[in-house]
Write an enzyme that holds these catalytic residues in place. Structure first.
Site, PDB file in Angstrom:
ATOM      1  N   TYR A  53      83.046  15.772  24.465  1.00  0.00           N
ATOM      2  CA  TYR A  53      82.295  14.888  23.574  1.00  0.00           C
ATOM      3  C   TYR A  53      82.869  14.874  22.169  1.00  0.00           C
ATOM      4  O   TYR A  53      83.442  15.859  21.722  1.00  0.00           O
ATOM      5  CB  TYR A  53      80.837  15.337  23.500  1.00  0.00           C
ATOM      6  CG  TYR A  53      80.036  15.132  24.758  1.00  0.00           C
ATOM      7  CD1 TYR A  53      80.555  14.435  25.856  1.00  0.00           C
ATOM      8  CD2 TYR A  53      78.745  15.645  24.870  1.00  0.00           C
ATOM      9  CE1 TYR A  53      79.808  14.264  27.005  1.00  0.00           C
ATOM     10  CE2 TYR A  53      77.989  15.477  26.017  1.00  0.00           C
ATOM     11  CZ  TYR A  53      78.533  14.793  27.080  1.00  0.00           C
ATOM     12  OH  TYR A  53      77.782  14.628  28.222  1.00  0.00           O
ATOM     13  N   SER A 237      71.782   9.579  31.458  1.00  0.00           N
ATOM     14  CA  SER A 237      71.681   8.111  31.392  1.00  0.00           C
ATOM     15  C   SER A 237      70.381   7.588  31.987  1.00  0.00           C
ATOM     16  O   SER A 237      70.385   6.633  32.774  1.00  0.00           O
ATOM     17  CB  SER A 237      72.879   7.442  32.087  1.00  0.00           C
ATOM     18  OG  SER A 237      74.046   7.584  31.323  1.00  0.00           O
ATOM     19  N   LEU A 239      68.207   5.828  30.652  1.00  0.00           N
ATOM     20  CA  LEU A 239      67.991   4.450  30.192  1.00  0.00           C
ATOM     21  C   LEU A 239      69.174   3.563  30.526  1.00  0.00           C
ATOM     22  O   LEU A 239      69.257   2.433  30.044  1.00  0.00           O
ATOM     23  CB  LEU A 239      67.728   4.429  28.678  1.00  0.00           C
ATOM     24  CG  LEU A 239      66.404   5.042  28.229  1.00  0.00           C
ATOM     25  CD1 LEU A 239      66.330   5.092  26.699  1.00  0.00           C
ATOM     26  CD2 LEU A 239      65.220   4.253  28.791  1.00  0.00           C
ATOM     27  N   GLY A 242      71.018   2.375  27.655  1.00  0.00           N
ATOM     28  CA  GLY A 242      70.185   1.503  26.838  1.00  0.00           C
ATOM     29  C   GLY A 242      69.789   0.201  27.507  1.00  0.00           C
ATOM     30  O   GLY A 242      68.954  -0.547  26.967  1.00  0.00           O
ATOM     31  N   LYS A 247      67.076  -4.368  25.396  1.00  0.00           N
ATOM     32  CA  LYS A 247      67.741  -4.963  24.227  1.00  0.00           C
ATOM     33  C   LYS A 247      68.973  -5.791  24.579  1.00  0.00           C
ATOM     34  O   LYS A 247      69.471  -6.531  23.736  1.00  0.00           O
ATOM     35  CB  LYS A 247      68.120  -3.880  23.223  1.00  0.00           C
ATOM     36  CG  LYS A 247      69.097  -2.827  23.740  1.00  0.00           C
ATOM     37  CD  LYS A 247      69.289  -1.740  22.685  1.00  0.00           C
ATOM     38  CE  LYS A 247      70.187  -0.624  23.175  1.00  0.00           C
ATOM     39  NZ  LYS A 247      70.307   0.466  22.172  1.00  0.00           N
TER      40      LYS A 247
END
Length: 349
Positions: A53, A237, A239, A242, A247
């Site tokens: 990361y 993950s 969501l 996202g 959105k």
């Protein structure tokens, strides 16, 4: 905050875990520290990171996420308040993937595992990890959105029992308390458990795989292990990058949002995933629940989920994500979710 046992260990981990892969790319060091302060104030204790990361992985930023956590630990002296988990990168077999970590020769052998762990501990400014995970297998598998097993005979793979023997030495040395796997398959997990049980090697306590309304593949083969073998899911993950917030509906790409900034994450934005997302968002609004809360609360309520690893780039997002722990979805809503899943099964595996 609700807690669940980490596998068969005595560790209690928060049902909401703090994902960190944007720190050093989309988030500054100060923002990372703010997120840690806020998450702990809400009862979150599991902090998940990786040597690779932030993401997208780049040579110039690699390791920054661990570094930011390390400076926070040095400043706050709150090491005993968190369950700290990191991950070691596996070998790079796809030429399209970056190979800057240890020149791409990141096999899960003694040399690489030792170098990786020591470097992570140095960046994190701690002398031990509560959980050390293998970020992906040391063999070619159908992971990261690949739909079919590739039937590739790898030129070199490190045997699972060899990897476990190195991890055993880490545990004996006190550098690692428990071990886990990530992006693993049913066959792979079965082999880790077999070697642990027959050769007195460390038993994996967790598996960190993608899991969301758009990707329920874990339920097909792996969830049975959690029931019989005590290997808990750390769901990443939840969501779907996202998507499930709504959105990105109708092709929208908000300024600064992840799928707007990075085009490489098509795993979650194909036409089938977009169609399923539109139905999930509409269902949530019909029941008076925010799409974010519905998606996260659904993961929270799954019996095999040990911790739901949320990620946020703002404190507002982080607050909304953590608030999902107080949301309970009704049987009627759960039934409607399953009906959408039947129409759009796993559109973003």
């Amino acid at each position: 905050m609700k807690t669940r046992k980490l596998g068969r260990t005595d560790l209690d981990v928060s049902l909401i875990g703090l994902g960190t892969m944007t720190w050093g790319e989309q988030n500054s060091e100060a923002e990372a520290h703010q997120q840690l302060d806020y998450a702990l104030s809400r009862g979150v204790n599991l902090v998940d990171v990786a040597e690779m990361y932030p993401v997208p992985p780049k040579p110039e930023t690699q390791g920054l996420t661990e570094t930011y956590i390390g400076t926070w630990l040095a400043r706050t002296k709150r090491r005993q308040e968190i369950v700290l988990a990191s991950k070691v990168a596996g070998p790079v077999r796809d030429p399209k993937r970056p190979g800057h970590i240890r020149d791409g020769k990141t096999f899960l052998d003694r040399k690489n595992l030792t170098e990786a762990l020591d470097a992570s501990l140095k960046r994190l400014q701690t002398d031990y990890l509560d959980l050390y995970q293998l970020h992906w297998p040391d063999r070619t598998t159908a992971t990261f959105g690949q739909l079919n097993y590739p039937w590739v005979q790898d030129e070199h793979t490190v045997p699972i029992e060899e990897t476990l023997s190195v991890l055993q030495d880490f545990v004996r040395a006190g550098k690692v308390r428990h071990v886990g796997v990530s992006n693993e398959t049913p066959w792979g997990l079965s082999q880790f458990l077999r070697h642990a049980d027959t050769q007195d090697l460390p038993r994996v306590v967790s598996i960190q795989n993608a899991y969301s309304l758009l990707n329920r593949v874990f339920e097909i083969g792996l969830s049975e292990f959690t029931h019989h073998e005590g290997v808990g899911l750390l769901a990443y993950s939840p969501l779907a990058m996202g998507m499930l917030c709504g959105k990105y509906l109708n092709g929208a790409r908000p300024e600064g949002a992840r799928l707007t900034r990075y085009t490489r994450f098509t795993r979650y934005s194909n036409p089938q995933a977009e169609a399923a997302t539109a139905e999930y968002v509409a269902l949530a609004r019909e029941h008076g629940v925010s799409p974010t809360h519905m998606a996260l609360a659904w993961v929270n309520q799954r019996p095999f989920v040990t911790s739901n690893l949320i990620g946020a780039t703002t404190l507002e997002q982080l607050k909304e994500n953590i608030d999902s722990v107080d949301v309970t979805l009704s049987p009627e809503l759960l039934k409607a979710i399953d009906a959408i899943h039947v129409r759009y099964p796993n559109p973003a595996p």
